[in-house]
Design a protein around this motif. Structure first.
Motif, PDB file in Angstrom:
ATOM      1  N   ALA A 116      -3.818  11.635  -7.375  1.00 37.58           N
ATOM      2  CA  ALA A 116      -4.313  10.250  -7.396  1.00 37.58           C
ATOM      3  C   ALA A 116      -3.958   9.546  -8.696  1.00 37.58           C
ATOM      4  O   ALA A 116      -3.887   8.308  -8.735  1.00 37.58           O
ATOM      5  CB  ALA A 116      -5.820  10.242  -7.181  1.00 37.58           C
ATOM      6  N   LEU A 117      -3.752  10.288  -9.770  1.00 36.68           N
ATOM      7  CA  LEU A 117      -3.381   9.687 -11.057  1.00 36.68           C
ATOM      8  C   LEU A 117      -1.896   9.323 -11.127  1.00 36.68           C
ATOM      9  O   LEU A 117      -1.491   8.529 -11.986  1.00 36.68           O
ATOM     10  CB  LEU A 117      -3.721  10.639 -12.203  1.00 36.68           C
ATOM     11  N   GLU A 118      -1.088   9.890 -10.236  1.00 34.60           N
ATOM     12  CA  GLU A 118       0.355   9.664 -10.312  1.00 34.60           C
ATOM     13  C   GLU A 118       0.752   8.189 -10.256  1.00 34.60           C
ATOM     14  O   GLU A 118       1.634   7.761 -11.016  1.00 34.60           O
ATOM     15  CB  GLU A 118       1.068  10.449  -9.207  1.00 34.60           C
ATOM     16  N   PRO A 119       0.154   7.346  -9.376  1.00 39.19           N
ATOM     17  CA  PRO A 119       0.538   5.932  -9.393  1.00 39.19           C
ATOM     18  C   PRO A 119       0.314   5.263 -10.753  1.00 39.19           C
ATOM     19  O   PRO A 119       1.135   4.435 -11.184  1.00 39.19           O
ATOM     20  CB  PRO A 119      -0.356   5.309  -8.308  1.00 39.19           C
ATOM     21  N   PHE A 120      -0.750   5.612 -11.431  1.00 39.49           N
ATOM     22  CA  PHE A 120      -1.030   5.034 -12.741  1.00 39.49           C
ATOM     23  C   PHE A 120       0.009   5.483 -13.763  1.00 39.49           C
ATOM     24  O   PHE A 120       0.468   4.685 -14.593  1.00 39.49           O
ATOM     25  CB  PHE A 120      -2.435   5.420 -13.191  1.00 39.49           C
ATOM     26  N   LEU A 165       0.841  -1.195   0.000  1.00 45.92           N
ATOM     27  CA  LEU A 165       0.000   0.000   0.000  1.00 45.92           C
ATOM     28  C   LEU A 165       0.877   1.246   0.000  1.00 45.92           C
ATOM     29  O   LEU A 165       0.692   2.160  -0.808  1.00 45.92           O
ATOM     30  CB  LEU A 165      -0.936  -0.019   1.209  1.00 45.92           C
ATOM     31  N   ASP A 166       1.840   1.251   0.883  1.00 45.14           N
ATOM     32  CA  ASP A 166       2.814   2.336   0.876  1.00 45.14           C
ATOM     33  C   ASP A 166       3.515   2.388  -0.483  1.00 45.14           C
ATOM     34  O   ASP A 166       3.814   3.467  -1.004  1.00 45.14           O
ATOM     35  CB  ASP A 166       3.834   2.108   1.995  1.00 45.14           C
ATOM     36  N   GLY A 167       3.729   1.216  -1.073  1.00 45.34           N
ATOM     37  CA  GLY A 167       4.394   1.142  -2.370  1.00 45.34           C
ATOM     38  C   GLY A 167       3.604   1.799  -3.484  1.00 45.34           C
ATOM     39  O   GLY A 167       4.148   2.586  -4.262  1.00 45.34           O
ATOM     40  N   PHE A 168       2.299   1.499  -3.568  1.00 47.91           N
ATOM     41  CA  PHE A 168       1.548   2.090  -4.683  1.00 47.91           C
ATOM     42  C   PHE A 168       1.316   3.581  -4.478  1.00 47.91           C
ATOM     43  O   PHE A 168       1.155   4.328  -5.448  1.00 47.91           O
ATOM     44  CB  PHE A 168       0.252   1.326  -4.977  1.00 47.91           C
ATOM     45  N   MET A 169       1.328   4.044  -3.237  1.00 44.28           N
ATOM     46  CA  MET A 169       1.150   5.464  -2.993  1.00 44.28           C
ATOM     47  C   MET A 169       2.412   6.269  -3.294  1.00 44.28           C
ATOM     48  O   MET A 169       2.342   7.436  -3.662  1.00 44.28           O
ATOM     49  CB  MET A 169       0.724   5.700  -1.546  1.00 44.28           C
ATOM     50  N   HIS A 170       3.597   5.639  -3.150  1.00 46.86           N
ATOM     51  CA  HIS A 170       4.834   6.408  -3.244  1.00 46.86           C
ATOM     52  C   HIS A 170       5.841   5.860  -4.255  1.00 46.86           C
ATOM     53  O   HIS A 170       6.687   6.625  -4.734  1.00 46.86           O
ATOM     54  CB  HIS A 170       5.509   6.481  -1.864  1.00 46.86           C
ATOM     55  N   ARG A 171       5.777   4.576  -4.573  1.00 47.84           N
ATOM     56  CA  ARG A 171       6.766   3.956  -5.470  1.00 47.84           C
ATOM     57  C   ARG A 171       6.070   2.989  -6.419  1.00 47.84           C
ATOM     58  O   ARG A 171       6.464   1.821  -6.545  1.00 47.84           O
ATOM     59  CB  ARG A 171       7.826   3.200  -4.644  1.00 47.84           C
ATOM     60  N   ALA A 172       5.042   3.453  -7.062  1.00 49.51           N
ATOM     61  CA  ALA A 172       4.171   2.555  -7.831  1.00 49.51           C
ATOM     62  C   ALA A 172       4.907   1.847  -8.957  1.00 49.51           C
ATOM     63  O   ALA A 172       4.654   0.664  -9.236  1.00 49.51           O
ATOM     64  CB  ALA A 172       2.981   3.330  -8.376  1.00 49.51           C
ATOM     65  N   GLY A 173       5.809   2.539  -9.632  1.00 51.85           N
ATOM     66  CA  GLY A 173       6.547   1.909 -10.717  1.00 51.85           C
ATOM     67  C   GLY A 173       7.430   0.781 -10.228  1.00 51.85           C
ATOM     68  O   GLY A 173       7.474  -0.303 -10.828  1.00 51.85           O
ATOM     69  N   GLU A 174       8.136   1.016  -9.129  1.00 51.50           N
ATOM     70  CA  GLU A 174       8.983  -0.021  -8.548  1.00 51.50           C
ATOM     71  C   GLU A 174       8.154  -1.217  -8.091  1.00 51.50           C
ATOM     72  O   GLU A 174       8.566  -2.376  -8.239  1.00 51.50           O
ATOM     73  CB  GLU A 174       9.770   0.549  -7.374  1.00 51.50           C
ATOM     74  N   LYS A 229       4.638   4.085 -17.020  1.00 49.37           N
ATOM     75  CA  LYS A 229       5.976   4.501 -17.443  1.00 49.37           C
ATOM     76  C   LYS A 229       6.996   3.407 -17.169  1.00 49.37           C
ATOM     77  O   LYS A 229       7.909   3.165 -17.980  1.00 49.37           O
ATOM     78  CB  LYS A 229       6.377   5.788 -16.716  1.00 49.37           C
ATOM     79  N   ALA A 230       6.844   2.715 -16.041  1.00 49.55           N
ATOM     80  CA  ALA A 230       7.824   1.692 -15.644  1.00 49.55           C
ATOM     81  C   ALA A 230       7.673   0.394 -16.413  1.00 49.55           C
ATOM     82  O   ALA A 230       8.670  -0.205 -16.840  1.00 49.55           O
ATOM     83  CB  ALA A 230       7.716   1.437 -14.143  1.00 49.55           C
ATOM     84  N   VAL A 231       6.439  -0.071 -16.598  1.00 48.40           N
ATOM     85  CA  VAL A 231       6.244  -1.420 -17.165  1.00 48.40           C
ATOM     86  C   VAL A 231       5.305  -1.427 -18.359  1.00 48.40           C
ATOM     87  O   VAL A 231       4.993  -2.501 -18.894  1.00 48.40           O
ATOM     88  CB  VAL A 231       5.738  -2.396 -16.089  1.00 48.40           C
ATOM     89  N   GLY A 232       4.810  -0.277 -18.758  1.00 45.98           N
ATOM     90  CA  GLY A 232       3.889  -0.235 -19.898  1.00 45.98           C
ATOM     91  C   GLY A 232       2.609  -0.986 -19.595  1.00 45.98           C
ATOM     92  O   GLY A 232       2.047  -0.875 -18.502  1.00 45.98           O
TER      93      GLY A 232
END
Length: 399
Positions: free
Chosen positions: A198-202, A151-160, A207-210
């Motif tokens: 809210a759109l930033e995680p998407f 959860l912390d990941g998708f809010m702050h490091r979604a690509g990773e 960008k990271a994995v297409g």
């Protein structure tokens, strides 16, 4: 064979997870589970359901389920009465499988699939531990195993996070970054800045994995209809797999309007119980993916009817899981038995973490797929250590 005892258990640490054990004079015991509201659920089990169960043949599952479901005053909702009935029903199917020495999926008709693809619901390890488990910003990454602080990941490091999931073979993920503005604004509107945030995680994921990973969007029924449609339009360029519970699930007409407004599929809903509200949605083309929570909808008995109903409308079935380990096992059995199962929800922060502290076995998940549970019944039991816990709350009704 007769039912001699009905037992409820929960721990203070994981108080949202409530177990029901149904004991018989043949020495066979069935295990069931539901989620949320331990006081109200256990009260209904002992004050109402126990009187309908004690002395009964536990294999009369259909008749017992009908009595329990009609004793639920909320009937079409997943209120405490329905959650209690669901837990008992799961326990009866577990018991049935043990009597026949066969897994529950066999009792439900046998395997329709050899393996099922999973998606990861991106919760943190302790996301569902407290009574108030919805707010995104309540869950620090330090709770539990930091490797699965998703959860912390998708809010702050979604690509990773997306890259990490793909590396383990998981090709779909569910996130809910719109919850904070919904809670701040009571779901009435979303500002431009809130929408962009809210759109930033998407944006990071694509960008990271297409398009190598699917994204399911959970909206938790927090929005009014105009704002839900606004959010959907903003998300369409990212091609999510579905919008889950965009509005409250109490108006098929409103949900149908939402469904018509977007080319993205609608998924509904973990909060519904019995097949009847699902028929209302399906009759109005209001949902494309039919989701049920086995521990809330009326148990395995009702879940297979809902899945069959969905199949008559050519709609796929998807079992919900962001709850406890026994309900997860029951959901996996249901998913494998139904030919129209699309995908299985799972939470790696749970099945790699606290689930293992509570039960003897969890479904095998490898390379982005879940495999059938083995052994009689559900194929899992409460670990012996659970019964020795100092925070265990236990109550028994006997003949």
């Amino acid at each position: 064979m007769k039912i001699t005892e009905v037992e409820t258990l929960y721990t203070e640490e994981f108080s949202n997870v409530i177990w029901v054990r149904v004991h018989t004079d043949a020495g066979v015991t069935g295990l069931g589970e539901t989620f949320f509201g331990p006081g109200s659920v256990t009260a209904h089990v002992h004050e109402v359901l126990a009187h309908k169960l004690l002395g009964r043949d536990p294999l009369a599952i259909e008749a017992i389920n009908r009595e329990m479901v009609y004793a639920a005053l909320g009937f079409s909702s997943s209120g405490a009465e329905m959650r209690a009935a669901s837990a008992v029903d799961i326990a009866l199917w577990d018991l049935f499988g043990k009597v026949c020495n066969l897994p529950v999926h066999q009792m439900l008709g046998g395997l329709s699939h050899q393996r099922l693809r999973i998606y990861n619901t991106c919760a943190n390890p302790r996301y569902a531990q407290a009574r108030n488990f919805r707010p995104v910003d309540n869950w620090a990454s330090g709770q539990g195993d930091a490797r699965y602080a998703d959860l912390d990941g998708f809010m702050h490091r979604a690509g990773e996070l997306a890259e990490d999931l793909l590396a383990s073979g998981i090709t779909a993920m569910k996130i809910w970054p719109f919850d904070p503005p919904a809670m701040e604004n009571d779901g009435r509107y979303i500002t431009t800045d809130q929408l962009k945030l809210a759109l930033e995680p998407f944006e990071k994921i694509r960008k990271a994995v297409g398009d190598r990973i699917e994204i399911m969007v959970e909206l938790h029924s927090l929005w009014n209809l105009p704002t839900a449609k606004q959010i959907a339009r903003a998300l369409e360029p990212f091609q999510p797999t579905w919008f889950e519970d965009p509005i409250r699930m109490n108006s098929p007409q409103a949900l149908a309007e939402f469904a018509r407004s977007t080319p993205i599929s609608v998924c509904a809903s973990e909060v519904l119980a019995t097949r009847f509200p699902y028929k209302d949605l399906l009759d109005r083309d209001a949902t494309h993916v039919v989701m049920v929570d086995i521990g809330w909808c009326g148990g395995l008995t009702e879940a297979r009817k809902i899945a069959a109903l969905a199949d008559t409308y050519h709609r796929p079935f998807a079992a919900h899981d962001c709850v406890g380990p026994v309900a997860f096992a029951a959901g996996v059995h249901a998913s494998f038995s139904q030919p129209n199962t699309l995908i299985q929800e799972s939470v790696r922060a749970y099945y790699n973490g606290w689930y293992k502290d509570l039960v003897t076995a969890t479904p095998r998940i490898e390379g982005g797929y879940v495999y059938p549970m083995e052994g009689p019944g559900l194929g899992t039991e409460l670990r012996p250590e659970v019964f020795d816990r100092g925070d265990l709350v236990r109550k028994v009704s006997r003949v």
